[in-house]
Design a protein around this motif. Structure first.
Motif, PDB file in Angstrom:
ATOM      1  N   ARG A  23      -5.489 -26.947  41.441  1.00  0.00           N
ATOM      2  CA  ARG A  23      -6.582 -27.247  42.335  1.00  0.00           C
ATOM      3  C   ARG A  23      -7.439 -25.892  42.420  1.00  0.00           C
ATOM      4  O   ARG A  23      -8.491 -26.046  42.872  1.00  0.00           O
ATOM      5  CB  ARG A  23      -5.723 -26.785  43.954  1.00  0.00           C
ATOM      6  N   GLU A  24      -6.925 -24.871  42.135  1.00  0.00           N
ATOM      7  CA  GLU A  24      -7.959 -23.679  42.206  1.00  0.00           C
ATOM      8  C   GLU A  24      -8.894 -23.927  40.884  1.00  0.00           C
ATOM      9  O   GLU A  24     -10.154 -23.453  41.166  1.00  0.00           O
ATOM     10  CB  GLU A  24      -7.206 -22.531  41.465  1.00  0.00           C
ATOM     11  N   ARG A  25      -8.913 -24.660  39.906  1.00  0.00           N
ATOM     12  CA  ARG A  25      -9.672 -25.279  38.854  1.00  0.00           C
ATOM     13  C   ARG A  25     -10.487 -26.271  39.485  1.00  0.00           C
ATOM     14  O   ARG A  25     -11.578 -26.587  38.390  1.00  0.00           O
ATOM     15  CB  ARG A  25      -9.063 -25.436  37.672  1.00  0.00           C
ATOM     16  N   ARG A  26     -10.701 -26.834  40.473  1.00  0.00           N
ATOM     17  CA  ARG A  26     -11.256 -28.018  41.011  1.00  0.00           C
ATOM     18  C   ARG A  26     -12.808 -27.415  40.973  1.00  0.00           C
ATOM     19  O   ARG A  26     -12.981 -26.256  41.316  1.00  0.00           O
ATOM     20  CB  ARG A  26     -10.986 -28.426  42.071  1.00  0.00           C
ATOM     21  N   HIS A  27     -13.615 -28.244  40.427  1.00  0.00           N
ATOM     22  CA  HIS A  27     -15.094 -27.940  40.485  1.00  0.00           C
ATOM     23  C   HIS A  27     -15.783 -28.235  41.968  1.00  0.00           C
ATOM     24  O   HIS A  27     -15.414 -28.818  42.543  1.00  0.00           O
ATOM     25  CB  HIS A  27     -15.918 -28.738  39.339  1.00  0.00           C
ATOM     26  N   VAL A  28     -16.815 -27.549  42.211  1.00  0.00           N
ATOM     27  CA  VAL A  28     -17.399 -27.546  43.440  1.00  0.00           C
ATOM     28  C   VAL A  28     -17.907 -28.881  43.794  1.00  0.00           C
ATOM     29  O   VAL A  28     -17.845 -29.455  44.897  1.00  0.00           O
ATOM     30  CB  VAL A  28     -18.699 -26.439  43.760  1.00  0.00           C
ATOM     31  N   ASN A  29     -18.543 -29.478  42.818  1.00  0.00           N
ATOM     32  CA  ASN A  29     -19.008 -30.914  42.998  1.00  0.00           C
ATOM     33  C   ASN A  29     -17.912 -31.924  42.830  1.00  0.00           C
ATOM     34  O   ASN A  29     -18.443 -33.150  43.002  1.00  0.00           O
ATOM     35  CB  ASN A  29     -20.339 -31.375  42.194  1.00  0.00           C
ATOM     36  N   GLU A  30     -16.647 -31.585  42.418  1.00  0.00           N
ATOM     37  CA  GLU A  30     -15.800 -32.568  42.222  1.00  0.00           C
ATOM     38  C   GLU A  30     -15.382 -33.143  43.553  1.00  0.00           C
ATOM     39  O   GLU A  30     -15.073 -32.622  44.757  1.00  0.00           O
ATOM     40  CB  GLU A  30     -14.402 -32.010  41.586  1.00  0.00           C
ATOM     41  N   VAL A  31     -15.101 -34.778  43.602  1.00  0.00           N
ATOM     42  CA  VAL A  31     -14.646 -35.247  44.637  1.00  0.00           C
ATOM     43  C   VAL A  31     -13.310 -35.969  44.575  1.00  0.00           C
ATOM     44  O   VAL A  31     -13.258 -36.759  43.463  1.00  0.00           O
ATOM     45  CB  VAL A  31     -15.703 -36.128  45.333  1.00  0.00           C
ATOM     46  N   THR A  32     -12.575 -35.771  45.106  1.00  0.00           N
ATOM     47  CA  THR A  32     -11.190 -36.392  44.950  1.00  0.00           C
ATOM     48  C   THR A  32     -10.748 -37.359  46.230  1.00  0.00           C
ATOM     49  O   THR A  32     -11.260 -37.112  47.325  1.00  0.00           O
ATOM     50  CB  THR A  32     -10.154 -35.216  44.854  1.00  0.00           C
ATOM     51  N   LYS A  33      -9.528 -38.326  45.989  1.00  0.00           N
ATOM     52  CA  LYS A  33      -9.015 -39.127  46.937  1.00  0.00           C
ATOM     53  C   LYS A  33      -7.736 -39.021  46.710  1.00  0.00           C
ATOM     54  O   LYS A  33      -7.172 -38.814  45.799  1.00  0.00           O
ATOM     55  CB  LYS A  33      -9.582 -40.328  46.923  1.00  0.00           C
ATOM     56  N   THR A  34      -6.925 -39.030  48.067  1.00  0.00           N
ATOM     57  CA  THR A  34      -5.484 -39.097  47.958  1.00  0.00           C
ATOM     58  C   THR A  34      -4.744 -40.113  48.588  1.00  0.00           C
ATOM     59  O   THR A  34      -5.442 -40.510  49.793  1.00  0.00           O
ATOM     60  CB  THR A  34      -5.081 -37.661  48.786  1.00  0.00           C
ATOM     61  N   VAL A  35      -3.927 -40.626  47.929  1.00  0.00           N
ATOM     62  CA  VAL A  35      -3.190 -41.752  48.591  1.00  0.00           C
ATOM     63  C   VAL A  35      -1.838 -41.538  48.592  1.00  0.00           C
ATOM     64  O   VAL A  35      -1.248 -40.734  47.824  1.00  0.00           O
ATOM     65  CB  VAL A  35      -3.265 -43.106  47.518  1.00  0.00           C
ATOM     66  N   ARG A  36      -1.030 -42.239  49.578  1.00  0.00           N
ATOM     67  CA  ARG A  36       0.429 -41.913  49.985  1.00  0.00           C
ATOM     68  C   ARG A  36       1.010 -43.069  49.263  1.00  0.00           C
ATOM     69  O   ARG A  36       0.835 -44.291  49.739  1.00  0.00           O
ATOM     70  CB  ARG A  36       0.358 -41.516  51.234  1.00  0.00           C
ATOM     71  N   LEU A  37       1.962 -42.950  48.309  1.00  0.00           N
ATOM     72  CA  LEU A  37       2.868 -43.896  47.844  1.00  0.00           C
ATOM     73  C   LEU A  37       4.307 -43.556  47.964  1.00  0.00           C
ATOM     74  O   LEU A  37       4.692 -42.313  47.696  1.00  0.00           O
ATOM     75  CB  LEU A  37       2.353 -44.226  46.419  1.00  0.00           C
ATOM     76  N   SER A  38       5.144 -44.667  48.188  1.00  0.00           N
ATOM     77  CA  SER A  38       6.522 -44.608  48.126  1.00  0.00           C
ATOM     78  C   SER A  38       7.206 -45.278  47.158  1.00  0.00           C
ATOM     79  O   SER A  38       6.776 -46.518  46.682  1.00  0.00           O
ATOM     80  CB  SER A  38       7.145 -44.739  49.565  1.00  0.00           C
ATOM     81  N   GLY A  39       8.428 -45.023  46.609  1.00  0.00           N
ATOM     82  CA  GLY A  39       9.144 -45.697  45.820  1.00  0.00           C
ATOM     83  C   GLY A  39      10.601 -45.230  45.577  1.00  0.00           C
ATOM     84  O   GLY A  39      11.074 -44.305  46.200  1.00  0.00           O
ATOM     85  N   GLY A  40      11.354 -45.683  44.842  1.00  0.00           N
ATOM     86  CA  GLY A  40      12.735 -45.305  44.761  1.00  0.00           C
ATOM     87  C   GLY A  40      13.382 -45.541  43.470  1.00  0.00           C
ATOM     88  O   GLY A  40      12.733 -46.194  42.665  1.00  0.00           O
ATOM     89  N   SER A  41      14.764 -45.210  43.282  1.00  0.00           N
ATOM     90  CA  SER A  41      15.475 -45.117  42.231  1.00  0.00           C
ATOM     91  C   SER A  41      16.795 -45.109  42.481  1.00  0.00           C
ATOM     92  O   SER A  41      17.342 -44.481  43.534  1.00  0.00           O
ATOM     93  CB  SER A  41      15.057 -44.242  40.970  1.00  0.00           C
ATOM     94  N   GLU A  42      17.705 -45.942  41.638  1.00  0.00           N
ATOM     95  CA  GLU A  42      19.236 -45.761  41.807  1.00  0.00           C
ATOM     96  C   GLU A  42      19.855 -44.671  40.880  1.00  0.00           C
ATOM     97  O   GLU A  42      20.797 -44.291  41.119  1.00  0.00           O
ATOM     98  CB  GLU A  42      19.701 -46.994  41.412  1.00  0.00           C
ATOM     99  N   ARG A  43      18.862 -44.191  39.900  1.00  0.00           N
ATOM    100  CA  ARG A  43      19.328 -43.062  38.864  1.00  0.00           C
ATOM    101  C   ARG A  43      19.091 -41.659  39.718  1.00  0.00           C
ATOM    102  O   ARG A  43      20.043 -40.868  39.574  1.00  0.00           O
ATOM    103  CB  ARG A  43      18.611 -43.377  37.785  1.00  0.00           C
ATOM    104  N   SER A  44      17.784 -41.332  39.916  1.00  0.00           N
ATOM    105  CA  SER A  44      17.525 -39.819  40.298  1.00  0.00           C
ATOM    106  C   SER A  44      16.117 -39.732  41.181  1.00  0.00           C
ATOM    107  O   SER A  44      15.221 -40.701  41.055  1.00  0.00           O
ATOM    108  CB  SER A  44      17.548 -39.060  38.944  1.00  0.00           C
ATOM    109  N   ILE A  45      16.002 -38.641  41.654  1.00  0.00           N
ATOM    110  CA  ILE A  45      14.699 -38.432  42.256  1.00  0.00           C
ATOM    111  C   ILE A  45      13.727 -38.142  41.050  1.00  0.00           C
ATOM    112  O   ILE A  45      12.583 -38.760  41.449  1.00  0.00           O
ATOM    113  CB  ILE A  45      14.946 -36.973  42.930  1.00  0.00           C
ATOM    114  N   GLU A  46      13.936 -37.687  39.987  1.00  0.00           N
ATOM    115  CA  GLU A  46      13.092 -37.706  38.843  1.00  0.00           C
ATOM    116  C   GLU A  46      12.601 -39.039  38.593  1.00  0.00           C
ATOM    117  O   GLU A  46      11.296 -39.268  38.302  1.00  0.00           O
ATOM    118  CB  GLU A  46      13.424 -36.892  37.809  1.00  0.00           C
ATOM    119  N   ASP A  47      13.482 -40.090  38.482  1.00  0.00           N
ATOM    120  CA  ASP A  47      13.047 -41.270  38.132  1.00  0.00           C
ATOM    121  C   ASP A  47      12.286 -42.122  39.010  1.00  0.00           C
ATOM    122  O   ASP A  47      11.307 -42.806  38.769  1.00  0.00           O
ATOM    123  CB  ASP A  47      14.446 -41.925  37.835  1.00  0.00           C
TER     124      ASP A  47
END
Length: 98
Positions: A23-47
Motif C-alpha cells: 500500500r505504501e508503494r502505491r503511486h499517486v495516480n494509481e486507481v484501485t478497486k476492491t471487491v469482496r469475495l467469499s469461499g470455503g474449503s473442507e481442508r484448511s483456511i489457507e486452502d
C-alpha cells in the motif's frame, strides 16, 4: 469456535506487513478497486484463501492485495472443524484506457 494455531497467526502477521508495504508503494495516480469475495474449503483456511484468489485471478487482472475480512466454519459432532469459510477483500489496479 475454531482455534487458529500460532504458526498460522505468525503467517498472517507477515501477510499483513506485506500488504502494508504494498500500500505504501502505491503511486499517486494509481486507481484501485476492491471487491469482496467469499469461499470455503473442507481442508484448511489457507486452502479456502487460495481457492478464492485463484478464482478471482481467472476473471480479474492485476490483483494487488487481499485482506481477510472474516474467518469462520462449521464444527463436526465430535468437536473438530468440518469446514472453513473465508471472506476476502481483494484489491486490483484499474487500468487506464489508451
Amino acid at each position: 469456535m475454531v482455534e487458529i494455531s500460532r504458526p498460522y497467526v505468525k503467517g498472517l502477521q507477515g501477510a499483513v506487513s506485506l500488504m502494508a508495504t504494498r500500500r505504501e508503494r502505491r503511486h499517486v495516480n494509481e486507481v484501485t478497486k476492491t471487491v469482496r469475495l467469499s469461499g470455503g474449503s473442507e481442508r484448511s483456511i489457507e486452502d479456502a484463501i487460495s481457492t478464492i484468489l485463484a478464482r478471482a485471478a481467472s476473471s480479474l487482472e492485476d490483483i494487488a492485495t487481499f485482506e481477510i475480512v472474516r474467518v469462520g466454519g462449521t464444527v463436526s459432532g465430535s468437536g473438530v472443524p468440518a469446514s472453513y469459510d473465508v471472506t476476502l477483500d481483494i484489491t486490483f489496479n484499474v487500468r487506464e484506457n489508451p
